[in-house]
Design a protein around this motif. Sequence first.
Motif, PDB file in Angstrom:
ATOM      1  N   GLY A 186      43.029  10.158 -60.490  1.00 57.67           N
ATOM      2  CA  GLY A 186      42.474  11.483 -60.266  1.00 57.67           C
ATOM      3  C   GLY A 186      41.865  11.661 -58.881  1.00 57.67           C
ATOM      4  N   TYR A 187      41.326  10.591 -58.332  1.00 59.33           N
ATOM      5  CA  TYR A 187      40.714  10.659 -57.001  1.00 59.33           C
ATOM      6  C   TYR A 187      41.611  10.053 -55.937  1.00 59.33           C
ATOM      7  N   GLY A 188      42.813   9.663 -56.299  1.00 55.92           N
ATOM      8  CA  GLY A 188      43.744   9.109 -55.333  1.00 55.92           C
ATOM      9  C   GLY A 188      44.202   7.711 -55.711  1.00 55.92           C
ATOM     10  N   TYR A 189      45.188   7.250 -55.004  1.00 52.26           N
ATOM     11  CA  TYR A 189      45.768   5.936 -55.250  1.00 52.26           C
ATOM     12  C   TYR A 189      45.080   4.877 -54.399  1.00 52.26           C
ATOM     13  N   ALA A 190      45.173   3.642 -54.823  1.00 51.05           N
ATOM     14  CA  ALA A 190      44.488   2.533 -54.160  1.00 51.05           C
ATOM     15  C   ALA A 190      44.786   2.463 -52.666  1.00 51.05           C
ATOM     16  N   GLU A 191      46.033   2.601 -52.308  1.00 48.72           N
ATOM     17  CA  GLU A 191      46.427   2.447 -50.907  1.00 48.72           C
ATOM     18  C   GLU A 191      45.795   3.506 -50.006  1.00 48.72           C
ATOM     19  N   GLU A 192      45.398   4.623 -50.589  1.00 51.24           N
ATOM     20  CA  GLU A 192      44.776   5.694 -49.814  1.00 51.24           C
ATOM     21  C   GLU A 192      43.337   5.368 -49.412  1.00 51.24           C
ATOM     22  N   PHE A 193      42.766   4.353 -50.028  1.00 49.52           N
ATOM     23  CA  PHE A 193      41.379   3.991 -49.760  1.00 49.52           C
ATOM     24  C   PHE A 193      41.242   2.862 -48.742  1.00 49.52           C
ATOM     25  N   VAL A 194      42.344   2.484 -48.129  1.00 50.96           N
ATOM     26  CA  VAL A 194      42.293   1.506 -47.040  1.00 50.96           C
ATOM     27  C   VAL A 194      42.518   2.303 -45.757  1.00 50.96           C
ATOM     28  N   ASP A 195      41.422   2.826 -45.246  1.00 50.14           N
ATOM     29  CA  ASP A 195      41.502   3.708 -44.082  1.00 50.14           C
ATOM     30  C   ASP A 195      41.624   2.911 -42.781  1.00 50.14           C
ATOM     31  N   TYR A 196      41.693   3.643 -41.687  1.00 51.83           N
ATOM     32  CA  TYR A 196      41.884   3.028 -40.375  1.00 51.83           C
ATOM     33  C   TYR A 196      40.792   2.008 -40.079  1.00 51.83           C
ATOM     34  N   ARG A 197      39.544   2.348 -40.321  1.00 46.96           N
ATOM     35  CA  ARG A 197      38.429   1.424 -40.038  1.00 46.96           C
ATOM     36  C   ARG A 197      38.539   0.159 -40.875  1.00 46.96           C
ATOM     37  N   LYS A 198      38.841   0.303 -42.143  1.00 47.09           N
ATOM     38  CA  LYS A 198      38.978  -0.861 -43.024  1.00 47.09           C
ATOM     39  C   LYS A 198      40.126  -1.753 -42.549  1.00 47.09           C
ATOM     40  N   ARG A 199      41.243  -1.149 -42.180  1.00 53.00           N
ATOM     41  CA  ARG A 199      42.385  -1.923 -41.675  1.00 53.00           C
ATOM     42  C   ARG A 199      41.992  -2.706 -40.423  1.00 53.00           C
ATOM     43  N   GLN A 200      41.256  -2.066 -39.518  1.00 53.24           N
ATOM     44  CA  GLN A 200      40.848  -2.742 -38.281  1.00 53.24           C
ATOM     45  C   GLN A 200      39.924  -3.931 -38.578  1.00 53.24           C
ATOM     46  N   LEU A 201      39.012  -3.771 -39.524  1.00 54.52           N
ATOM     47  CA  LEU A 201      38.135  -4.877 -39.906  1.00 54.52           C
ATOM     48  C   LEU A 201      38.930  -6.040 -40.490  1.00 54.52           C
ATOM     49  N   ILE A 202      39.889  -5.722 -41.353  1.00 53.42           N
ATOM     50  CA  ILE A 202      40.714  -6.774 -41.964  1.00 53.42           C
ATOM     51  C   ILE A 202      41.534  -7.490 -40.897  1.00 53.42           C
ATOM     52  N   ILE A 203      42.117  -6.740 -39.980  1.00 51.23           N
ATOM     53  CA  ILE A 203      42.921  -7.338 -38.904  1.00 51.23           C
ATOM     54  C   ILE A 203      42.062  -8.251 -38.039  1.00 51.23           C
ATOM     55  N   ARG A 204      40.844  -7.812 -37.717  1.00 50.89           N
ATOM     56  CA  ARG A 204      39.937  -8.628 -36.909  1.00 50.89           C
ATOM     57  C   ARG A 204      39.583  -9.934 -37.636  1.00 50.89           C
ATOM     58  N   ALA A 205      39.292  -9.841 -38.924  1.00 56.66           N
ATOM     59  CA  ALA A 205      38.968 -11.041 -39.706  1.00 56.66           C
ATOM     60  C   ALA A 205      40.182 -11.955 -39.814  1.00 56.66           C
ATOM     61  N   ALA A 206      41.359 -11.369 -39.990  1.00 61.92           N
ATOM     62  CA  ALA A 206      42.592 -12.164 -40.073  1.00 61.92           C
ATOM     63  C   ALA A 206      42.847 -12.881 -38.759  1.00 61.92           C
ATOM     64  N   ASP A 207      42.636 -12.192 -37.648  1.00 63.11           N
ATOM     65  CA  ASP A 207      42.811 -12.805 -36.332  1.00 63.11           C
ATOM     66  C   ASP A 207      41.890 -14.013 -36.186  1.00 63.11           C
ATOM     67  N   HIS A 208      40.650 -13.865 -36.622  1.00 63.27           N
ATOM     68  CA  HIS A 208      39.702 -14.981 -36.575  1.00 63.27           C
ATOM     69  C   HIS A 208      40.194 -16.138 -37.458  1.00 63.27           C
ATOM     70  N   TYR A 209      40.659 -15.823 -38.659  1.00 62.14           N
ATOM     71  CA  TYR A 209      41.144 -16.856 -39.574  1.00 62.14           C
ATOM     72  C   TYR A 209      42.343 -17.600 -38.977  1.00 62.14           C
ATOM     73  N   ILE A 210      43.255 -16.857 -38.380  1.00 60.01           N
ATOM     74  CA  ILE A 210      44.451 -17.451 -37.771  1.00 60.01           C
ATOM     75  C   ILE A 210      44.068 -18.432 -36.672  1.00 60.01           C
ATOM     76  N   HIS A 211      43.133 -18.049 -35.834  1.00 62.97           N
ATOM     77  CA  HIS A 211      42.694 -18.937 -34.754  1.00 62.97           C
ATOM     78  C   HIS A 211      41.901 -20.124 -35.287  1.00 62.97           C
TER      79      HIS A 211
END
Length: 118
Positions: free
Chosen positions: A60-85
């Motif tokens: 009713g309020y939207g699908y799960a994928e719609e709640f991963v906004d640009y800011r959240k994606r950037q945070l995840i990418i930054r954390a992933a980059d740290h994990y990779i290194h």
Amino acid sequence: MAYPNETGKEAEEQALEWLKGRGYEWVASNFRYRHAEIDLIMKHKGILVFVEVKFRSGTGYGYAEEFVDYRKRQLIIRAADHYIHQTDWHHDIRFDIVGVYRDQKGNVGFKHFQDAFY
């Protein structure tokens, strides 16, 4: 009624088991780097997969994928980059979203978005 943190933790555990049942290998859960957190880190067919898990008790309020906004994606990418290194990973990576849905009868379903963003 479960509180949001408890519900989110339960959804992560359900998504973990669901992914393992599809051939994914668990690497880590709740990896934190500064203000970011990666819910699940898995391996699948030689690829390191960073998974964001989102719970919905309906659409009713939207699908799960719609709640991963640009800011959240950037945070995840930054954390992933740290994990990779940190782990000296030199192979392919992927970012997935797993939606965990519970209907009014309590039935749980999953929707998996592979390579959802980068």
